[in-house]
Design a protein around this motif. Structure first.
Motif, short mmCIF file in Angstrom:
data_model
loop_
_atom_site.label_atom_id
_atom_site.label_comp_id
_atom_site.label_asym_id
_atom_site.label_seq_id
_atom_site.Cartn_x
_atom_site.Cartn_y
_atom_site.Cartn_z
N GLU A 1 -5.71 34.98 6.90
CA GLU A 1 -6.14 34.35 5.65
C GLU A 1 -6.52 32.89 5.95
OE1 GLU A 1 -6.57 35.59 2.62
OE2 GLU A 1 -5.82 37.59 3.13
N GLU B 1 -6.89 30.19 4.05
CA GLU B 1 -6.06 29.14 3.44
C GLU B 1 -4.70 29.07 4.12
OE1 GLU B 1 -4.70 25.96 1.72
OE2 GLU B 1 -6.78 26.59 1.55
N GLN B 2 -4.12 30.20 4.45
CA GLN B 2 -2.82 30.23 5.14
C GLN B 2 -2.94 29.57 6.51
OE1 GLN B 2 -1.33 34.19 5.63
NE2 GLN B 2 0.65 33.51 6.38
N TYR B 3 -4.04 29.84 7.21
CA TYR B 3 -4.27 29.24 8.52
C TYR B 3 -4.43 27.72 8.39
CZ TYR B 3 -6.37 28.19 13.02
OH TYR B 3 -6.65 27.63 14.25
N ALA B 4 -5.23 27.29 7.41
CA ALA B 4 -5.45 25.85 7.20
C ALA B 4 -4.13 25.16 6.87
CB ALA B 4 -6.47 25.63 6.09
N HIS B 5 -3.31 25.78 6.03
CA HIS B 5 -2.00 25.21 5.68
C HIS B 5 -1.14 25.06 6.93
CE1 HIS B 5 2.22 25.26 4.33
NE2 HIS B 5 1.75 24.45 3.39
N GLY B 6 -1.13 26.08 7.77
CA GLY B 6 -0.35 26.03 9.01
C GLY B 6 -0.82 24.91 9.93
N LYS B 7 -2.13 24.72 10.03
CA LYS B 7 -2.68 23.63 10.86
C LYS B 7 -2.30 22.26 10.30
CE LYS B 7 -5.10 24.02 14.04
NZ LYS B 7 -4.76 24.02 15.46
N ARG B 8 -2.33 22.13 8.96
CA ARG B 8 -1.93 20.85 8.35
C ARG B 8 -0.47 20.56 8.63
NH1 ARG B 8 -5.16 22.91 4.01
NH2 ARG B 8 -3.28 23.60 2.94
N THR B 9 0.37 21.58 8.49
CA THR B 9 1.80 21.41 8.75
C THR B 9 2.04 21.02 10.20
OG1 THR B 9 2.34 23.02 7.03
CG2 THR B 9 4.05 22.58 8.67
N GLU B 10 1.35 21.70 11.11
CA GLU B 10 1.48 21.41 12.55
C GLU B 10 1.06 19.97 12.85
OE1 GLU B 10 -1.12 22.87 16.31
OE2 GLU B 10 -0.23 24.49 15.11
#
Length: 172
Positions: A145, A147-156
């Motif tokens: 997904e 958006e889920q991938y983008a959220h994970g990259k932001r968190t990282e």
């Protein structure tokens, strides 16, 4: 599109299984020996420095290939579908090759049309992942997904920033 293919280049071992799986799933014969000569892979493993990078169409939201196609052979079924090429309408003018920012469109073997990743549209409709993803032996390719991938990259990125700040403070 709500789902995208992401690549972990550190996991890719340049085995080209993604290319083989792609050719096989798009072939008429469905046999490995014939598929490799019958159809072009829609994913290509490219070397870049010490890495191998599987490259395929990114299915751009405002795809320049759709806009430039004079026969309207390049289209989407709906706003959330992949960018597709109607081979019957394609005249092989190569305008789309010129405007693709990723070089993801290739001339067909016969040179009379173009080919590109369609995210294995028939497989998607059957609830399956694209063949390149499901066939990758190392898991370097994932269908996730967006958006889920983008959220994970932001968190990282946020975690890396905090760690960097903490390390700089401890050095003082």
């Amino acid at each position: 599109m709500s789902k995208i293919i992401v690549i972990d280049i550190e996991e890719c071992m340049a085995c080209r299984t993604c290319e083989i799986e792609c050719s096989l799933v798009h072939s008429k014969s469905n046999t490995l020996e014939e598929a490799l000569n019958e159809v072009e892979p829609r994913v290509n493993v490219e070397g870049a420095q010490e890495f191998a990078v599987p490259m395929q169409c990114r299915h751009c939201e405002n795809a320049p290939c759709i806009k430039i196609c004079p026969t309207h052979a390049i289209r989407r079924e709906n706003p959330d579908s992949p960018v597709l090429i109607d081979q019957e309408r394609c005249i092989g003018c190569n305008f789309c090759l010129a405007v693709c920012p990723f070089g993801s469109i290739s001339p067909s073997y016969d040179g009379h049309r173009v080919v590109k990743c369609d995210l294995c549209f028939d497989r998607l409709n059957a609830g399956q992942e694209p063949a390149c993803v499901s066939g990758c032996p190392t898991g370097a390719l994932k269908f996730v997904e967006a958006e889920q991938y983008a959220h994970g990259k932001r968190t990282e990125t946020a975690e890396e920033l905090v760690s960097s700040i903490q390390q700089n403070k401890s050095k003082k």
